[in-house]
Design a protein around this motif. Structure first.
Motif, PDB file in Angstrom:
ATOM      1  N   PRO A 260       0.807  -1.235   0.000  1.00  0.00           N
ATOM      2  CA  PRO A 260       0.000   0.000   0.000  1.00  0.00           C
ATOM      3  C   PRO A 260       0.836   1.278   0.000  1.00  0.00           C
ATOM      4  O   PRO A 260       0.339   2.337  -0.368  1.00  0.00           O
ATOM      5  N   LEU A 261       2.107   1.203   0.351  1.00  0.00           N
ATOM      6  CA  LEU A 261       2.931   2.414   0.263  1.00  0.00           C
ATOM      7  C   LEU A 261       3.401   2.642  -1.171  1.00  0.00           C
ATOM      8  O   LEU A 261       3.939   3.698  -1.494  1.00  0.00           O
ATOM      9  N   ALA A 265      -1.352   1.697  -3.357  1.00  0.00           N
ATOM     10  CA  ALA A 265      -1.957   2.951  -2.888  1.00  0.00           C
ATOM     11  C   ALA A 265      -3.202   3.312  -3.696  1.00  0.00           C
ATOM     12  O   ALA A 265      -4.133   3.919  -3.163  1.00  0.00           O
ATOM     13  N   ASN A 266      -3.266   2.914  -4.986  1.00  0.00           N
ATOM     14  CA  ASN A 266      -4.454   3.315  -5.767  1.00  0.00           C
ATOM     15  C   ASN A 266      -5.718   2.671  -5.205  1.00  0.00           C
ATOM     16  O   ASN A 266      -6.781   3.301  -5.144  1.00  0.00           O
ATOM     17  N   ALA A 268      -5.920   1.733  -1.995  1.00  0.00           N
ATOM     18  CA  ALA A 268      -6.077   2.348  -0.660  1.00  0.00           C
ATOM     19  C   ALA A 268      -6.701   3.744  -0.765  1.00  0.00           C
ATOM     20  O   ALA A 268      -7.487   4.140   0.106  1.00  0.00           O
ATOM     21  N   VAL A 269      -6.401   4.489  -1.818  1.00  0.00           N
ATOM     22  CA  VAL A 269      -6.991   5.831  -1.984  1.00  0.00           C
ATOM     23  C   VAL A 269      -8.498   5.729  -2.127  1.00  0.00           C
ATOM     24  O   VAL A 269      -9.255   6.410  -1.427  1.00  0.00           O
ATOM     25  N   MET A 272     -10.118   4.795   1.000  1.00  0.00           N
ATOM     26  CA  MET A 272     -10.116   5.947   1.917  1.00  0.00           C
ATOM     27  C   MET A 272     -11.229   6.924   1.522  1.00  0.00           C
ATOM     28  O   MET A 272     -12.020   7.351   2.378  1.00  0.00           O
ATOM     29  N   ARG A 298      -2.521   7.761   7.083  1.00  0.00           N
ATOM     30  CA  ARG A 298      -1.840   8.653   6.152  1.00  0.00           C
ATOM     31  C   ARG A 298      -2.808   9.011   5.036  1.00  0.00           C
ATOM     32  O   ARG A 298      -3.701   8.217   4.700  1.00  0.00           O
ATOM     33  N   MET A 300      -3.594   8.697   1.781  1.00  0.00           N
ATOM     34  CA  MET A 300      -3.117   7.854   0.694  1.00  0.00           C
ATOM     35  C   MET A 300      -3.210   8.591  -0.638  1.00  0.00           C
ATOM     36  O   MET A 300      -4.126   9.361  -0.864  1.00  0.00           O
ATOM     37  N   GLY A 301      -2.226   8.368  -1.491  1.00  0.00           N
ATOM     38  CA  GLY A 301      -2.184   9.082  -2.764  1.00  0.00           C
ATOM     39  C   GLY A 301      -1.471  10.409  -2.677  1.00  0.00           C
ATOM     40  O   GLY A 301      -1.327  11.115  -3.672  1.00  0.00           O
ATOM     41  N   ASP A 361      -1.290   7.913  -7.801  1.00  0.00           N
ATOM     42  CA  ASP A 361      -2.369   7.047  -7.304  1.00  0.00           C
ATOM     43  C   ASP A 361      -3.586   7.820  -6.808  1.00  0.00           C
ATOM     44  O   ASP A 361      -4.618   7.209  -6.533  1.00  0.00           O
ATOM     45  N   THR A 379      -4.467  -2.382  -8.560  1.00  0.00           N
ATOM     46  CA  THR A 379      -3.005  -2.519  -8.591  1.00  0.00           C
ATOM     47  C   THR A 379      -2.562  -3.466  -9.702  1.00  0.00           C
ATOM     48  O   THR A 379      -1.460  -3.353 -10.241  1.00  0.00           O
TER      49      THR A 379
END
Ligand code: SDX
Length: 427
Positions: A260-261, A265-266, A268-269, A272, A298, A300-301, A361, A379
């Motif tokens: 996810p880092l 992340a896409n 996770a964004v 979120m 955090r 994300m993106g 992302d 992803t």
């Protein structure tokens, strides 16, 4: 004329050569450091360490510049296709019309996957994540195509086979996960149109190719095609340096991208943004949590190891969202939330001080949602796009006489020598 950096310590002086890149970037060549001083350098995360010289992608994080083989990403996004950009990254120049046609025909020729591979898919638990399936299936390709990379002709064939089959495998994975009939590629469709066809065509309702979506998918994959020495590309080069076969090597890259880092992340964004929308969270509350050091949350993106300004790819992705969603009559509340988050964050001292801007992302998932791609495949979409970059970087590394097995050193902080204690004497 070689410049030198002078290192003076413990009464010793060492002259270290300076390496200068074509865009004026400079590095201190420390290859002789340990041999001459017994010292190593210390750089967790390699934020200050160059692992190679490369002619593939140039980034300037302060100015937000990204170029593939010297061509600005903005011009490729405007004028190129993913297949043409893949050729550029791998071969170092744009193809002639004849070369591009030959490449497209070969990609179509390689677009089928061995029927036995469907058995593999059937045995994954239904809830398996598509990235785990993709990493396993790319590794499994070696069993069906065992030839090694010995000649340039073989390299081209293996590269095009991978570019074509990984796209097919991603669509297969989606169909099988839904219990639907696998849709085969069509020889009369282009690379991106074929992907949408294999993803969304059904025996009862033929999928009508939307050229706006085909164009958007080309640009999406162009934007993801390479990004110099990012985490997953470094994984590919590290595994490749051991001379593991290309399929296992790419499988490692896919695994790294899943994080996810990084490429994860896409997904996770969008998760979120969906949480913010579903729970009616305020933008201020989200921004406050992102700044709170006691909170693991955090934004994300946002943020990037290299870009300390707006990621040029995020700018292009945002424009595509603004163009494509209205054409599809899609009014996605997540896009509005993303834009509000960006507006507040970019005017907040924390984000300004840390140089945290939207990265590739931040808006990409909004576009994928509009295309009908399921969130857990976002992803995978990144991985298909990054394939030409991984392949180009892998080959450049193997062809570089200065490169060898990747094996970093460390600073040991464990126990000094102590004796083995028999088990009956231990507390
Ligand atoms: C990709 O490398 C590439 O090129 C990657 C990529 C590619 O194309 O291959 O561009 C694709 O991976 C894009 C990045 C996608 N990841 C995310 O969007 C996840 C959210 N972003 C972060 O986790 C973070 O920004 C990283 C991982 C992307 C970069 O982190 P760094 O360079 O390791 O910086 P850091 O974690 O040390 O952060 C520096 C400071 C920290 O504060 P302090 O501990 O020093 O007080 O900035 C803060 C961080 O807490 N920070 C954030 C933040 N990102 C960094 N705070 C809140 N939200 C964020 N998103």
């Amino acid at each position: 004329m070689t410049e030198y950096a002078t290192l003076t310590f413990e009464g010793k002086t060492l002259e270290l050569p300076i390496v200068t890149g074509t865009e004026g970037e400079k590095a201190i060549d420390i290859r002789m450091l340990r041999q001459k001083t017994g010292y190593i350098t210390f750089d967790p995360g390699y934020g200050n360490t160059g692992c190679c010289k490369s002619a593939i992608t140039f980034m300037n994080g302060e100015k937000g510049i990204l170029r593939y083989r010297g061509i600005p990403i903005e011009e490729l996004a405007e004028n190129s296709t993913f297949v043409e950009t893949s050729y550029l990254l791998i071969n170092g120049r744009l193809p002639t019309r004849k070369e591009l046609t030959r490449t497209s025909v070969m990609l179509n020729d390689f677009s089928l996957v061995h029927e036995d591979m469907q058995n593999f898919y059937q045995n994954f638990p239904r809830a398996s994540h598509p990235m785990g399936i993709l990493s396993a299936m790319v590794n499994a390709l070696r069993s069906f195509y065992p030839e090694l990379v010995e000649t340039d002709e073989q390299t081209e064939m293996i590269f095009l086979r991978l570019l074509s089959k990984v796209r097919t495998m991603a669509a297969m994975s989606y169909k099988i996960s839904r219990g639907h009939k696998v849709i085969y590629p069509r020889p009369d469709y282009t690379y991106c149109a074929n992907f949408l066809h294999m993803m969304f065509d059904t025996p009862v309702k033929p999928y009508v190719i939307d050229q706006d979506l085909v164009r958007a998918l080309n640009v999406f994959w162009i934007l993801h095609a390479d990004h110099e020495q990012n985490c997953s590309t470094s994984a590919v080069k590290t595994v490749g340096s051991a001379r593991a076969n290309i399929y296992a090597t790419l499988s490692a890259g896919i695994a790294a991208l899943w994080g996810p880092l990084h490429g994860g992340a896409n997904q996770a964004v969008v998760e979120m943004l969906a949480k913010i929308w579903k729970e009616g969270l305020s933008i201020e509350e989200v921004i406050s949590r992102a700044k709170d050091k006691t909170d693991p949350f955090r934004l994300m993106g946002f943020g990037h190891r290299v870009y300390k300004t707006y990621d040029p790819r995020a700018k292009i992705m945002k424009k595509i969202c603004d163009r494509v969603l209205p054409k599809l009559n899609i009014n996605d509340p997540l896009l509005d939330i993303a834009k509000k988050l960006e507006e507040v964050a970019l005017n907040d001292a924390y984000f300004i001080d840390y140089n945290l801007y939207p990265n590739v992302d931040f808006y990409s998932g909004i576009l994928l949602r509009a295309m009908g791609i399921p969130t857990n495949m976002f992803t995978v979409m990144f991985a298909i796009g990054r394939l030409p970059g991984w392949l180009a970087q892998w080959k450049e590394n193997l062809d570089d006489p200065e490169q060898k097995l990747c094996r970093p050193r460390q600073i040991y902080t464990g126990s000094n020598q102590k004796p083995y204690i028999p088990i009956d004497d231990r507390e």
